[in-house]
Design a protein around this motif. Structure first.
Motif, PDB file in Angstrom:
ATOM      1  N   SER A 190      -3.747   3.243  -0.136  1.00 57.28           N
ATOM      2  CA  SER A 190      -4.644   4.339  -0.548  1.00 57.28           C
ATOM      3  C   SER A 190      -4.968   5.219   0.655  1.00 57.28           C
ATOM      4  O   SER A 190      -5.032   6.448   0.546  1.00 57.28           O
ATOM      5  CB  SER A 190      -5.931   3.750  -1.136  1.00 57.28           C
ATOM      6  OG  SER A 190      -6.439   2.789  -0.241  1.00 57.28           O
ATOM      7  N   GLN A 191      -5.088   4.597   1.848  1.00 56.41           N
ATOM      8  CA  GLN A 191      -5.379   5.429   3.029  1.00 56.41           C
ATOM      9  C   GLN A 191      -4.186   6.304   3.352  1.00 56.41           C
ATOM     10  O   GLN A 191      -4.331   7.514   3.545  1.00 56.41           O
ATOM     11  CB  GLN A 191      -5.684   4.493   4.206  1.00 56.41           C
ATOM     12  CG  GLN A 191      -5.727   5.227   5.530  1.00 56.41           C
ATOM     13  CD  GLN A 191      -5.906   4.272   6.684  1.00 56.41           C
ATOM     14  OE1 GLN A 191      -6.633   3.295   6.573  1.00 56.41           O
ATOM     15  NE2 GLN A 191      -5.230   4.548   7.761  1.00 56.41           N
ATOM     16  N   MET A 192      -2.980   5.716   3.351  1.00 55.99           N
ATOM     17  CA  MET A 192      -1.811   6.521   3.798  1.00 55.99           C
ATOM     18  C   MET A 192      -1.524   7.633   2.799  1.00 55.99           C
ATOM     19  O   MET A 192      -1.231   8.764   3.176  1.00 55.99           O
ATOM     20  CB  MET A 192      -0.583   5.602   3.945  1.00 55.99           C
ATOM     21  CG  MET A 192      -0.650   4.738   5.165  1.00 55.99           C
ATOM     22  SD  MET A 192       0.531   3.402   5.046  1.00 55.99           S
ATOM     23  CE  MET A 192       1.800   4.005   6.116  1.00 55.99           C
ATOM     24  N   VAL A 193      -1.685   7.312   1.482  1.00 51.87           N
ATOM     25  CA  VAL A 193      -1.392   8.371   0.500  1.00 51.87           C
ATOM     26  C   VAL A 193      -2.400   9.502   0.670  1.00 51.87           C
ATOM     27  O   VAL A 193      -2.033  10.677   0.767  1.00 51.87           O
ATOM     28  CB  VAL A 193      -1.465   7.777  -0.931  1.00 51.87           C
ATOM     29  CG1 VAL A 193      -1.533   8.881  -1.958  1.00 51.87           C
ATOM     30  CG2 VAL A 193      -0.259   6.913  -1.192  1.00 51.87           C
ATOM     31  N   SER A 194      -3.695   9.120   0.823  1.00 51.31           N
ATOM     32  CA  SER A 194      -4.668  10.221   0.837  1.00 51.31           C
ATOM     33  C   SER A 194      -4.645  10.946   2.170  1.00 51.31           C
ATOM     34  O   SER A 194      -5.166  12.051   2.264  1.00 51.31           O
ATOM     35  CB  SER A 194      -6.066   9.676   0.564  1.00 51.31           C
ATOM     36  OG  SER A 194      -6.379   8.750   1.561  1.00 51.31           O
ATOM     37  N   TYR A 195      -4.046  10.390   3.233  1.00 50.75           N
ATOM     38  CA  TYR A 195      -4.001  11.153   4.497  1.00 50.75           C
ATOM     39  C   TYR A 195      -2.644  11.808   4.689  1.00 50.75           C
ATOM     40  O   TYR A 195      -2.448  12.576   5.630  1.00 50.75           O
ATOM     41  CB  TYR A 195      -4.347  10.256   5.693  1.00 50.75           C
ATOM     42  CG  TYR A 195      -5.835  10.166   5.889  1.00 50.75           C
ATOM     43  CD1 TYR A 195      -6.575   9.200   5.231  1.00 50.75           C
ATOM     44  CD2 TYR A 195      -6.511  11.088   6.671  1.00 50.75           C
ATOM     45  CE1 TYR A 195      -7.944   9.148   5.358  1.00 50.75           C
ATOM     46  CE2 TYR A 195      -7.887  11.042   6.807  1.00 50.75           C
ATOM     47  CZ  TYR A 195      -8.594  10.067   6.144  1.00 50.75           C
ATOM     48  OH  TYR A 195      -9.964  10.005   6.262  1.00 50.75           O
ATOM     49  N   GLU A 196      -1.694  11.531   3.794  1.00 53.05           N
ATOM     50  CA  GLU A 196      -0.431  12.262   3.934  1.00 53.05           C
ATOM     51  C   GLU A 196      -0.615  13.707   3.484  1.00 53.05           C
ATOM     52  O   GLU A 196       0.063  14.608   3.959  1.00 53.05           O
ATOM     53  CB  GLU A 196       0.640  11.573   3.070  1.00 53.05           C
ATOM     54  CG  GLU A 196       2.031  12.077   3.383  1.00 53.05           C
ATOM     55  CD  GLU A 196       3.091  11.123   2.867  1.00 53.05           C
ATOM     56  OE1 GLU A 196       2.723  10.013   2.450  1.00 53.05           O
ATOM     57  OE2 GLU A 196       4.260  11.495   2.884  1.00 53.05           O
ATOM     58  N   LEU A 197      -1.584  13.904   2.592  1.00 51.58           N
ATOM     59  CA  LEU A 197      -1.808  15.272   2.080  1.00 51.58           C
ATOM     60  C   LEU A 197      -2.181  16.238   3.203  1.00 51.58           C
ATOM     61  O   LEU A 197      -1.479  17.227   3.436  1.00 51.58           O
ATOM     62  CB  LEU A 197      -2.902  15.214   1.004  1.00 51.58           C
ATOM     63  CG  LEU A 197      -2.596  16.014  -0.266  1.00 51.58           C
ATOM     64  CD1 LEU A 197      -1.296  15.568  -0.871  1.00 51.58           C
ATOM     65  CD2 LEU A 197      -3.718  15.896  -1.248  1.00 51.58           C
ATOM     66  N   PRO A 198      -3.265  15.975   3.971  1.00 53.36           N
ATOM     67  CA  PRO A 198      -3.576  16.939   5.037  1.00 53.36           C
ATOM     68  C   PRO A 198      -2.445  17.063   6.046  1.00 53.36           C
ATOM     69  O   PRO A 198      -2.158  18.147   6.562  1.00 53.36           O
ATOM     70  CB  PRO A 198      -4.839  16.368   5.685  1.00 53.36           C
ATOM     71  CG  PRO A 198      -5.059  15.036   5.113  1.00 53.36           C
ATOM     72  CD  PRO A 198      -4.266  14.916   3.867  1.00 53.36           C
ATOM     73  N   LEU A 199      -1.737  15.930   6.269  1.00 55.61           N
ATOM     74  CA  LEU A 199      -0.628  15.978   7.235  1.00 55.61           C
ATOM     75  C   LEU A 199       0.396  17.015   6.785  1.00 55.61           C
ATOM     76  O   LEU A 199       0.780  17.921   7.530  1.00 55.61           O
ATOM     77  CB  LEU A 199       0.012  14.576   7.278  1.00 55.61           C
ATOM     78  CG  LEU A 199       0.858  14.229   8.486  1.00 55.61           C
ATOM     79  CD1 LEU A 199      -0.022  13.956   9.675  1.00 55.61           C
ATOM     80  CD2 LEU A 199       1.692  12.997   8.193  1.00 55.61           C
ATOM     81  N   VAL A 200       0.802  16.916   5.508  1.00 57.82           N
ATOM     82  CA  VAL A 200       1.870  17.823   5.026  1.00 57.82           C
ATOM     83  C   VAL A 200       1.331  19.249   4.920  1.00 57.82           C
ATOM     84  O   VAL A 200       1.999  20.212   5.300  1.00 57.82           O
ATOM     85  CB  VAL A 200       2.377  17.304   3.656  1.00 57.82           C
ATOM     86  CG1 VAL A 200       3.334  18.296   3.046  1.00 57.82           C
ATOM     87  CG2 VAL A 200       3.031  15.961   3.833  1.00 57.82           C
ATOM     88  N   LEU A 201       0.069  19.385   4.499  1.00 60.79           N
ATOM     89  CA  LEU A 201      -0.457  20.752   4.327  1.00 60.79           C
ATOM     90  C   LEU A 201      -0.515  21.467   5.672  1.00 60.79           C
ATOM     91  O   LEU A 201      -0.101  22.625   5.811  1.00 60.79           O
ATOM     92  CB  LEU A 201      -1.843  20.680   3.680  1.00 60.79           C
ATOM     93  CG  LEU A 201      -1.836  20.312   2.190  1.00 60.79           C
ATOM     94  CD1 LEU A 201      -3.247  20.126   1.675  1.00 60.79           C
ATOM     95  CD2 LEU A 201      -1.113  21.394   1.403  1.00 60.79           C
ATOM     96  N   SER A 202      -0.985  20.744   6.723  1.00 64.61           N
ATOM     97  CA  SER A 202      -1.047  21.456   8.017  1.00 64.61           C
ATOM     98  C   SER A 202       0.367  21.732   8.515  1.00 64.61           C
ATOM     99  O   SER A 202       0.616  22.753   9.192  1.00 64.61           O
ATOM    100  CB  SER A 202      -1.832  20.628   9.033  1.00 64.61           C
ATOM    101  OG  SER A 202      -1.339  19.320   9.067  1.00 64.61           O
TER     102      SER A 202
END
Lengths: 258, 412, 103, 163
Positions: B183-195
């Protein structure tokens, strides 16, 4: 279960109206660890670790671990322990084992022939050191007691336990000096007492001889002869007295020494 | 021995700029010397190139495990490992031997195949991702046109591998750790890809070497044209950096293997070499994600000041990489661990809005820059980013700081 | 062996497998697995025709696959959310057990 | 062509496993394997961009999502799944086999001759197409995905305990 949800008893956080940059506390934390990191390279007092096997931290004087037997000058004769077994009786986990030393024809010599301490049982409580009347057993500061087998080398025998008074002095200066002074004072008192006793014996003996002589004179022995041996006698008597004294002591010592 | 002598037309074999490519060119020359077929030469060349990248990052991994322990120690004013070898330099070797000789226990209830597959599937993506990054002007192991997309596609494989590790171990702690980690990696991949999307939009390409070459040049003579020095780049860079800490499961976000709570998270049932594989995967992932951060925001192998062309370009890349990894260590030495709900709230309510914000800002910035309105670009993007940030933090502060915690005391 | 023919047989078998999964599986989530397989088979067809068909500047095949992937992801998300709600209600994902409209 | 011949049996095997495997989590993982092999096939066929997108979206997100929901609803279904499968085998086959026959007949009859030179998917062209001819579709997809995001979050949320 009625869970009484009390609100937080501590005072509510101050309503600071001021807008604080959210990450400020984090940055201050980073600053503190950063300073630690940089200063640890050039500030000596920050780095307090002692590299153990090479450098050793001095142990505190009243650290106690396993007891040791104190001897004055040589381990054989000067051993202070007289195998009175008070420490054996008073040891809570009963880990001291003493066998009294007897000379060839069974006469007791108040020295321990066997003095074993099971270092795996000894809990280092120090009771034996407190009850010992002969200042012989004290608590040691030795802590590297690891052995490679679980039984035999954990039994500390007489020769492992006995250590010199100088070691005691170096280990616990304050306690050792007190003990040594006390012992020296006792020794002098004893010597004085012994000397007084010896003098008293000497006088008693002199009186006895004088009466014998008086009786002898009464049986008309020539005056001159008696005077001569009288002034010899006192020296002889005097000379004899210290020897007797020595003889008296020696048996006692030999009795104790064997 | 002719292949050892430098050819005239190509740059000299031993020039510093081409040093990392030396094994590759040596192998190619060697194969040419024995006139091997064309495909064998290219195969040998790429093989040697891959071998150099692997060798560089394996030694990096060994060194980093030592440096991490030393820096953490120095921060706490102690010395850190200095027994194995001179100043502890052999500590990684000692750890390696220990890991190899430890007995490899597989729990009875574990799924044998998945239990074995999980650590492999964690290391493989990290190494694949390392192959795509541009380390130097000439040193690009695999110049791909879709480099960034490849990086993220491969990066998303680790989530599945973490799940496999957690689920295949059979017992409860790994399962909990795996669920938290995913759950942590999925929800932090979003800001990673967006930036990262913001960077793609400005530089217009997905291929990493082009992104780095677009960050060349200098403004006003000394300011390098890196993305981090633009307003949207700064915000995007910070969001990327924070999200990469979470992706690598590093300190403030290392909830999955929070030692104090769930033993070692999804790695609990592993011992021996498989456990070492997990660490290798984590560290290589750390190298990969911070390498990508350097490429996207800190201008990859671009020199920071104009007059430094004699320095080979890959030194700049590894220098910046070292700085970023030092920050990782520094943060690990300072910040406490986040609770699961704080972590989720910070991710969804904090980072994602910010990274969504950087995309329009980057768009406006590149449009205005392209039409030569440099100043206007700054005037528009800075408030566009700052105002929502201030509103958000004020809102956060009001809601978060004030909430008194309610305590339930045990029945006396 | 015409590559397009191989590809088309592959995608049709995949599609059949997906349908088989949808029909035989009792666990609602594994029905979703079958649906994903069917969608993937369809995407495979598009790519096959784009690759082996006449060159197409409009790239309709890949475009459709791109949108197909997005739709499949959205569908999987909503489907799972619904399955979770049904699970919370009937405590089991067995499709047969949730056959009553009331409650 | 060779890649196609190598990959297609693998994909079929993985898909068969995903369909037939008794244990749900194994089936989900085999689905992830099928999708990643499918992505590899796309790359082999020249559509690199789509292969990576498929890899990222499916294997990265959808497979994890399916596996996650399997975890949440797992406890009692594992055993039931194995117990009750053979009963429903026949009707399933009855439905799929005729469909397969029709498809294979269609494929076998007239496959147009194909160009064999390698075709590479131009990414810039995709970008242009997406935001020129297909712009409304992209907007629709965007709105759809946000609606799905909110809807799924709303559905899956624990109903707040009303006092």
């Amino acid at each position: 279960m009625k869970s009484d949800t009390q609100s937080d008893p501590r005072p509510a956080p101050a309503k600071s109206g001021k807008w604080v940059l959210p990450g400020l506390g984090l940055l201050q934390g980073l600053a503190v660890t950063g300073r630690n990191l940089i200063e640890s390279f050039y500030k000596k007092e920050r780095m307090t670790t002692i590299q153990y096997p090479e450098q050793r931290a001095p142990i505190s004087p009243n650290y106690r671990n396993i007891p040791f037997l104190c001897y004055d000058d040589n381990p054989e004769a000067g051993l202070r322990c007289t195998a009175c077994k008070i420490c054996e009786k008073s040891c809570p986990p009963q880990c001291i084992y003493i066998v009294m030393d007897r000379d060839e024809h069974g006469k007791v010599r108040n020295r321990p022939k066997v003095f074993d301490i099971d270092s795996s049982v000894c809990m280092g409580c120090g009771l034996c050191a407190e009850v010992c009347p002969f200042d012989s057993i004290y608590m040691d500061g030795e802590f590297e007691l690891a052995t490679d087998d679980r039984f035999d080398s954990l039994q500390l025998h007489l020769d492992d336990l006995s250590k010199s008074a100088e070691y005691h002095l170096q280990l616990r200066p304050k306690q050792a000096t007190e003990v040594l002074e006390r012992r020296k004072a006792d020794a002098e008192k004893k010597a004085a007492k012994a000397a007084a006793k010896a003098k008293a014996d000497a006088e008693k003996k002199a009186k006895a001889e004088a009466e014998k002589k008086a009786a002898a004179e009464a049986e008309s022995e020539p005056e001159a002869a008696t005077e001569k041996n009288e002034n010899e006698a006192p020296e002889a008597k005097k000379a004899e007295a210290p020897q007797q004294e020595l003889k008296a002591e020696q048996p006692k010592e030999e009795g104790g020494g064997e | 021995m002719t292949f050892l002598i430098a050819q005239t037309e190509e740059p000299s074999l031993w020039s510093p700029e081409w040093l990392p490519l030396l094994p590759k060119r040596l192998v190619e020359n060697l194969l040419e010397h024995f006139n091997a077929p064309e495909w064998l030469i290219s195969l040998g060349g790429t093989g040697a190139g891959a071998a150099t990248v692997l060798a560089v990052f394996m030694t990096g991994f060994a060194l980093l495990s030592l440096i991490e322990r030393k820096t953490l120690a120095r921060v706490q004013n102690r010395i850190g490992p200095n027994r194995a070898g001179w100043f502890g330099i052999l500590q990684p070797v000692a750890d390696g031997i220990k890991m190899l000789t430890k007995e490899d226990i597989v729990p009875a209830k574990a799924e044998k195949l998945l239990h074995l597959l999980a650590p492999i599937l964690i290391v493989v993506p990290a190494i694949l991702a390392l192959g795509v990054l541009p380390y130097g002007k000439e040193w690009i192991p695999v110049p791909m046109e879709l480099g960034l997309l490849f990086f993220f596609a491969v990066g998303s494989l680790t989530e599945l591998a973490v799940f496999m590790a957690g689920w295949a171990s059979g017992s409860k702690f790994p399962m909990l750790g795996a669920m938290r980690a995913i759950s942590q990696m999925v929800s932090y991949e979003l800001p990673l890809v967006l930036s990262a999307i913001a960077v793609i939009m400005v530089s217009g390409t997905l291929s990493l070497p082009d992104i780095v070459s677009q960050q060349g040049g200098f403004h006003l003579g000394f300011l390098p044209a890196w993305n981090i020095l633009t307003p949207w780049g700064l915000v995007g860079g910070l969001v990327f950096f924070i999200a990469s800490i979470a992706e690598a499961n590093r300190c403030p976000f290392d909830l999955p293997e929070g030692e104090s709570e769930i033993v070692a998270g999804h790695m609990t049932e592993y011992s021996g070499f498989k456990y070492a594989l997990f660490f290798m995967g984590e560290y290589l992932g750390l190298f990969a994600i911070s390498g990508l951060g350097v490429t996207l925001f800190l201008g990859g192998w671009q020199a920071p000041l104009p007059g430094l062309d004699f320095v080979p370009s890959w030194i700049w890349f590894f220098g910046k990489l070292a700085v970023i990894i030092f920050f990782f260590l520094w943060i690990r030495a300072t910040w406490p661990r986040l609770r699961m709900d704080q972590l989720m709230r910070f991710g969804w309510l904090g980072l994602i809005p910010l990274s969504l914000l950087t995309i329009p800002a980057a768009g406006i910035w590149s449009l205005l820059q392209r039409s030569q309105h440099g100043l206007l670009a700054w005037l528009v993007t800075v408030p566009l980013l700052l105002v929502p940030f201030v509103i958000m933090t004020v809102l956060f502060n009001k809601r978060l700081a004030r909430s008194n915690r309610t305590y339930r005391f045990a029945e006396s | 062996m015409n590559p397009l023919a191989v590809l088309l047989t592959l995608s049709s078998v995949l599609f059949a497998l997906g349908l088989f999964a949808v029909l035989t599986r009792r666990n609602a989530i594994l029905v979703l697995v079958g649906i994903e397989l069917m969608l993937n088979a369809a995407n495979l067809n598009f790519i096959g025709f784009w690759r082996f068909g006449p060159p197409d500047p409009q790239l309709t095949g890949p475009m459709f696959v791109l949108f197909g992937i997005a739709i499949a992801a959205a569908e999987a998300a909503v489907g799972l959310a619904i399955i979770l709600m049904v699970f919370r209600h009937t405590r089991s994902t067995n499709l047969n057990s949730s056959d009553s409209l009331h409650g | 062509m060779i890649a196609l011949l190598i990959l297609s049996p693998l994909i079929l095997l993985a898909a068969l496993g995903a369909v037939w495997k008794a244990r749900p989590v194994h089936a989900a993982l085999l689905l992830a394997l099928t999708l990643s092999l499918g992505g590899a096939l796309y790359i082999a066929l020249g559509a690199g961009f789509l292969g990576l997108v498929q890899f990222m979206v499916y294997v990265g997100a959808v497979a994890v999502l399916i596996v996650f929901s399997l975890l949440i609803t797992r406890p009692r279904d594992e055993v039931e799944e194995i117990a009750r499968r053979p009963k429903s085998l026949l009707p399933g086959l009855l439905c799929t086999l005729p469909l397969l026959a029709v498809l294979l007949y269609a494929v076998g009859r007239n496959v147009p001759e194909t160009t064999t030179e390698a075709v590479e998917l131009p990414i810039k062209r995709i970008g242009e197409l997406l935001f020129t001819t297909h712009a409304p579709a992209v907007l629709a997809i965007a709105i759809l995905l946000t609606a799905v995001l909110l809807g799924a979050a709303l559905f899956a949320r624990e109903p707040s305990k009303k006092p």
